[in-house]
Design an enzyme around this catalytic site. Structure first.
Site, PDB file in Angstrom:
ATOM      1  N   LYS A  41     -14.771 -17.353  -4.461  1.00 11.44           N
ATOM      2  CA  LYS A  41     -15.337 -16.190  -3.578  1.00 11.44           C
ATOM      3  C   LYS A  41     -16.588 -15.986  -2.818  1.00 11.44           C
ATOM      4  O   LYS A  41     -17.383 -15.336  -1.768  1.00 11.44           O
ATOM      5  CB  LYS A  41     -14.535 -15.060  -3.438  1.00 11.44           C
ATOM      6  CG  LYS A  41     -12.999 -14.982  -3.712  1.00 11.44           C
ATOM      7  CD  LYS A  41     -12.842 -13.638  -4.344  1.00 11.44           C
ATOM      8  CE  LYS A  41     -11.242 -13.956  -4.752  1.00 11.44           C
ATOM      9  NZ  LYS A  41      -9.919 -12.571  -5.423  1.00 11.44           N
TER      10      LYS A  41
ATOM     11  N   LYS B 198     -22.375 -14.264 -13.049  1.00  9.11           N
ATOM     12  CA  LYS B 198     -22.264 -13.253 -12.639  1.00  9.11           C
ATOM     13  C   LYS B 198     -23.432 -11.791 -12.576  1.00  9.11           C
ATOM     14  O   LYS B 198     -23.942 -11.603 -11.627  1.00  9.11           O
ATOM     15  CB  LYS B 198     -20.592 -11.877 -13.036  1.00  9.11           C
ATOM     16  CG  LYS B 198     -19.777 -13.578 -11.975  1.00  9.11           C
ATOM     17  CD  LYS B 198     -18.978 -12.125 -12.014  1.00  9.11           C
ATOM     18  CE  LYS B 198     -17.534 -12.498 -11.880  1.00  9.11           C
ATOM     19  NZ  LYS B 198     -15.793 -12.967 -11.272  1.00  9.11           N
TER      20      LYS B 198
ATOM     21  N   LYS C  23     -17.906 -24.533  -8.735  1.00  7.88           N
ATOM     22  CA  LYS C  23     -16.661 -24.498  -8.196  1.00  7.88           C
ATOM     23  C   LYS C  23     -15.925 -23.264  -7.370  1.00  7.88           C
ATOM     24  O   LYS C  23     -17.075 -23.173  -6.482  1.00  7.88           O
ATOM     25  CB  LYS C  23     -15.967 -23.776  -9.723  1.00  7.88           C
ATOM     26  CG  LYS C  23     -16.135 -22.172  -9.857  1.00  7.88           C
ATOM     27  CD  LYS C  23     -15.612 -21.126 -10.591  1.00  7.88           C
ATOM     28  CE  LYS C  23     -15.896 -20.167 -10.672  1.00  7.88           C
ATOM     29  NZ  LYS C  23     -15.091 -19.055 -11.407  1.00  7.88           N
TER      30      LYS C  23
HETATM   31  P1  AMP Z   1     -10.748 -14.252  -9.691  1.00  7.14           P
HETATM   32  O1  AMP Z   1     -10.753 -14.009  -8.123  1.00  7.14           O
HETATM   33  O2  AMP Z   1     -11.596 -14.358  -9.944  1.00  7.14           O
HETATM   34  O3  AMP Z   1      -9.608 -13.146 -10.180  1.00  7.14           O
HETATM   35  O4  AMP Z   1      -9.690 -15.648  -9.995  1.00  7.14           O
HETATM   36  C1  AMP Z   1      -8.003 -15.452 -10.180  1.00  7.14           C
HETATM   37  C2  AMP Z   1      -7.404 -16.912 -10.426  1.00  7.14           C
HETATM   38  O5  AMP Z   1      -8.088 -18.002 -10.054  1.00  7.14           O
HETATM   39  C3  AMP Z   1      -7.868 -16.720 -11.852  1.00  7.14           C
HETATM   40  O6  AMP Z   1      -6.901 -17.169 -12.890  1.00  7.14           O
HETATM   41  C4  AMP Z   1      -8.780 -17.829 -11.897  1.00  7.14           C
HETATM   42  O7  AMP Z   1      -8.987 -19.093 -12.647  1.00  7.14           O
HETATM   43  C5  AMP Z   1      -8.609 -19.075 -10.554  1.00  7.14           C
HETATM   44  N1  AMP Z   1      -9.409 -19.505  -9.830  1.00  7.14           N
HETATM   45  C6  AMP Z   1     -10.502 -18.954  -9.314  1.00  7.14           C
HETATM   46  N2  AMP Z   1     -11.436 -20.661  -8.967  1.00  7.14           N
HETATM   47  C7  AMP Z   1     -10.502 -21.135  -9.164  1.00  7.14           C
HETATM   48  C8  AMP Z   1     -11.264 -22.664  -8.461  1.00  7.14           C
HETATM   49  N3  AMP Z   1     -12.344 -22.947  -8.213  1.00  7.14           N
HETATM   50  N4  AMP Z   1     -10.140 -23.428  -9.471  1.00  7.14           N
HETATM   51  C9  AMP Z   1      -8.991 -23.020 -10.242  1.00  7.14           C
HETATM   52  N5  AMP Z   1      -8.588 -22.007 -10.128  1.00  7.14           N
HETATM   53  C10 AMP Z   1      -9.787 -20.657  -9.488  1.00  7.14           C
END
Ligand code: AMP
Ligand code: TRP
Length: 338
Positions: A201, A114, A198
């Site tokens: 967003k 990041k 991966k």
């Molecule tokens: P965040 O939006 O970064 O707060 O992520 C929220 C949740 O979604 C966390 O548990 C992340 O590990 C999961 N997550 C985010 N991107 C992925 C992805 N590409 N595959 C699986 N899990 C994800």
């Protein structure tokens, strides 16, 4: 065993299939086992580690909450709240920051990704982001944390922080050591444009991800245009693993249909992706469309969402309040707190 579950999702807009399959769907499953105590947090303090517009952040907090509820989280069964409403998180982060070591944080790959090339310009908040995450988890004595695989390293760090606090202050087992829970089939959903990245967003291409609120036509288009190779669907798992984009689509199908990857291969082996993709799009649309509609309906009543968050925060305070108080006691800080 009764599990104490804690997890968080940042309110940064655009929840996508990775968030849904990697995290939120698991939240719902864990909630529906009555033996578990589940706490799900919209981690707004984490989101401000990069600059946010205040009005958009407010909207995104409600939107993420709405996505939780539309996906099946029930405020009667789970505690749902936003992090900034419970001040213990920020307090805990400070205290745990004082036991965390710089060296541990410098190894965090998410920070490196990041912060990019110019680390000097990254916020200090971004650097200590995993300490706030450890506070979230440890202040609820959580035993299990459902997350995507990308959070594995942060969970290991949380364990190290818990152990160091317990050792430093001779309070064995004061903070329990939390275990991650990963989705079995699809712990890491990859970009639809690049099987090595991966789904995220922050990817500049919207075609790389399925957003929970994409309409049916857009989902169908994104799946149709998703990157694959020329080969048909293989028979054996080992042949799939060499093909990242194909692997990702098959994993998504398996996870959405609650089946094993081997069974999906058995059903589709020899078929081209042009045959498989419309079926994958259908299964995605049939699950995501009702969620998306429900989110839009919920967002028409922001007061209802705010009430859920307020009540959730009160319940969350009842759990984390005594734990932060004991933490102060352990450190010798508690003098005038009741
Ligand atoms: P965040 O939006 O970064 O707060 O992520 C929220 C949740 O979604 C966390 O548990 C992340 O590990 C999961 N997550 C985010 N991107 C992925 C992805 N590409 N595959 C699986 N899990 C994800
Ligand atoms: N760091 C997590 C992510 O980026 C979000 C998060 C914050 C979290 N606090 C947490 C996840 C506590 C689990 C438990 O996805």
């Amino acid at each position: 065993m009764n599990k104490k579950i804690f997890s968080g999702v940042q309110p940064t807009g655009n929840l996508h299939l990775g968030n849904y399959l990697g995290a939120i769907k698991n939240f719902v499953q864990l909630q529906n086992d009555k033996r578990n105590q589940c706490i799900y947090c919209v981690v707004d303090l984490h989101s401000i580690t990069v600059k946010q517009d205040a009005n958009i952040l407010k909207k995104n907090i409600r939107e993420t909450t709405a996505a939780f509820i539309a996906s099946g989280l029930d405020p009667e069964k789970s505690i749902i709240f936003n992090q900034s409403a419970v001040t213990a998180h920020a307090e805990g982060a400070w205290i745990l920051g004082c036991v965390s070591r710089m060296g541990w944080l410098s190894r965090m790959t998410q920070f490196k990704e990041k912060a990019g090339k110019d680390k000097e310009k990254a916020s200090v908040g971004l650097y200590v982001y995993p300490v706030l995450m450890a506070a979230d988890i440890l202040l609820y004595d959580a035993t299990h944390v459902p997350v995507g695989e990308d959070q594995k390293q942060h969970l290991e760090l949380t364990k190290d922080i818990a152990q160091k606090f317990n050792n430093d202050f001779s309070v064995p087992n004061f903070f329990p050591s939390p275990e991650p829970i990963f989705e079995l089939t699809a712990p890491r959903i990859m970009s639809l444009r690049d099987g090595a990245k991966k789904m995220s967003k922050s990817d500049s291409s919207d075609m790389s991800r399925i957003n929970i609120q994409d309409d049916s036509d857009l989902i169908a288009l994104k799946i149709r245009k998703s990157k694959t190779d020329q080969e048909p669907i293989p028979e054996e798992l080992i042949d799939l693993e060499k093909r990242p984009e194909a692997n990702n689509l098959i994993n998504i199908y398996a996870s959405m249909s609650h089946s094993k990857v081997e069974d999906v291969l058995r059903n589709f082996s020899g078929k081209p992706f042009s045959y498989f993709k419309p079926l994958l799009a259908d299964i995605l649309i049939s699950e995501l469309e009702p969620i998306s509609k429900k989110i839009s309906e919920l967002l028409k009543e922001p007061d209802v969402i705010d009430k859920i968050l307020n009540e959730g925060a009160l319940s969350a305070k009842k759990i984390s309040g005594p734990i932060i108080k004991s933490t102060y006691d352990i450190l010798g800080l508690n003098t005038i707190l009741e």
